[in-house]
Design a protein around this motif. Structure first.
Motif, PDB file in Angstrom:
ATOM      1  N   THR A  73      62.239 -50.358 -10.092  1.00 33.59           N
ATOM      2  CA  THR A  73      62.851 -51.259 -11.056  1.00 33.59           C
ATOM      3  C   THR A  73      61.971 -52.494 -11.242  1.00 33.59           C
ATOM      4  O   THR A  73      61.127 -52.795 -10.393  1.00 33.59           O
ATOM      5  CB  THR A  73      64.244 -51.690 -10.576  1.00 33.59           C
ATOM      6  OG1 THR A  73      64.111 -52.342  -9.301  1.00 33.59           O
ATOM      7  CG2 THR A  73      65.159 -50.483 -10.412  1.00 33.59           C
ATOM      8  N   PRO A  74      62.156 -53.244 -12.329  1.00 29.34           N
ATOM      9  CA  PRO A  74      61.286 -54.405 -12.591  1.00 29.34           C
ATOM     10  C   PRO A  74      61.357 -55.502 -11.537  1.00 29.34           C
ATOM     11  O   PRO A  74      60.403 -56.266 -11.379  1.00 29.34           O
ATOM     12  CB  PRO A  74      61.808 -54.925 -13.942  1.00 29.34           C
ATOM     13  CG  PRO A  74      62.453 -53.751 -14.581  1.00 29.34           C
ATOM     14  CD  PRO A  74      63.052 -52.964 -13.467  1.00 29.34           C
ATOM     15  N   GLU A 132      53.937 -48.088 -17.277  1.00 27.56           N
ATOM     16  CA  GLU A 132      54.950 -48.122 -18.321  1.00 27.56           C
ATOM     17  C   GLU A 132      54.517 -47.403 -19.589  1.00 27.56           C
ATOM     18  O   GLU A 132      55.328 -46.960 -20.379  1.00 27.56           O
ATOM     19  CB  GLU A 132      55.296 -49.586 -18.661  1.00 27.56           C
ATOM     20  CG  GLU A 132      56.038 -50.310 -17.561  1.00 27.56           C
ATOM     21  CD  GLU A 132      57.371 -49.666 -17.241  1.00 27.56           C
ATOM     22  OE1 GLU A 132      58.017 -49.172 -18.172  1.00 27.56           O
ATOM     23  OE2 GLU A 132      57.761 -49.640 -16.060  1.00 27.56           O
TER      24      GLU A 132
END
Length: 255
Positions: free
Chosen positions: A170-171, A232
């Motif tokens: 996750t970011p 990404e």
């Protein structure tokens, strides 16, 4: 680096480990074990048996073993807890352990050893404990802020860390990939890293993998089935040589 395998306990529990689990988890002596895995490769069972082995270790100067099981939610912890209790129930019966779901603790009454399970949704859930082993499951979903709170609970007893997860982080989390990269670096001898792909899953056929490949994007397949870190934008640019010109374009100073 290796350590003795708990063969007698495995036999009593009816556990037959996967080859990757023996080589990368059960026999390793490093303090930090970081595994990036595909889905459904047996990490839940491997983690449950590591918890069992630790709970049956002899006490040290701090007392009986105390294990922490850390996951993004309490519900995620249940997967490994259910496996552990299933092995115990089959081998010893239901009276072998006690469980308090409100306090999130399992105890073995005969020794006093205990397991506390923690939730990433409650970052302070690890505060106050002194763990001798920490299992991080679904590590990709545990935020850095949570791990900042967990770290002190493992320092006094120099607890081993075993971290499992997929590479779709996750970011708000960087620790898992950083830990994996340290495990590949020989300048960090107390860390070990490994990958387990879906091809090492004894229950998944090649035909099924091919069917999944047709239905998933390349990025999804590489992360969740091949345990690859993908950026990404979709990762590595493949077949780059096809994008090259056969010869240099003529120079035109008027363009």
């Amino acid at each position: 680096m290796s350590r003795p395998l708990p063969l007698q306990r495995w036999k009593a529990l009816g556990y037959t480990p996967n080859k990757w689990a023996v080589e990368n988890v059960h026999s390793r002596s490093e303090t930090f074990i970081n595994g990036v895995t595909a889905r459904q490769v047996g990490k839940t069972v491997a983690g449950a048996l590591e918890i069992d082995a630790e709970l049956h270790r002899e006490p040290d100067e701090f007392g009986v073993p105390v294990v922490g099981l850390n996951a993004p939610t309490y519900q995620k912890c249940d997967l490994m807890l259910d496996k552990l209790q299933e092995y115990w129930s089959n081998a010893y019966g239901h009276d072998y352990w006690t469980i308090n779901k409100n306090d999130h603790v399992i105890r073995i009454p005969s020794t006093g050893a205990r397991l506390h399970w923690l939730s990433g949704e409650q970052p302070l859930s690890s505060v106050g404990f002194t763990f001798s082993l920490l299992i991080n499951d679904e590590s990709q979903g545990i935020a850095d802020t949570v791990m900042d709170k967990v770290q002190p609970a493992t320092d006094v007893r120099e607890a081993r860390w075993i971290s499992f997860g997929t590479p779709d982080i996750t970011p708000d989390q960087t620790w898992f990939k950083a830990a994996y990269l340290r495990g590949l670096d020989t300048s960090w001898p107390d860390e070990h890293a490994f990958r387990v792909t879906a091809f090492e899953n004894p229950w998944m056929s090649l035909d099924r993998l091919l069917a999944v490949l047709r239905r998933r994007t390349d990025r999804q397949f590489r992360m969740l089935y091949m345990a690859e870190w993908v950026d990404e934008e979709g990762g590595v640019f493949r077949q780059w040589d096809r994008a090259l010109l056969a010869e240099a374009a003529p120079y035109n100073r008027h363009q």
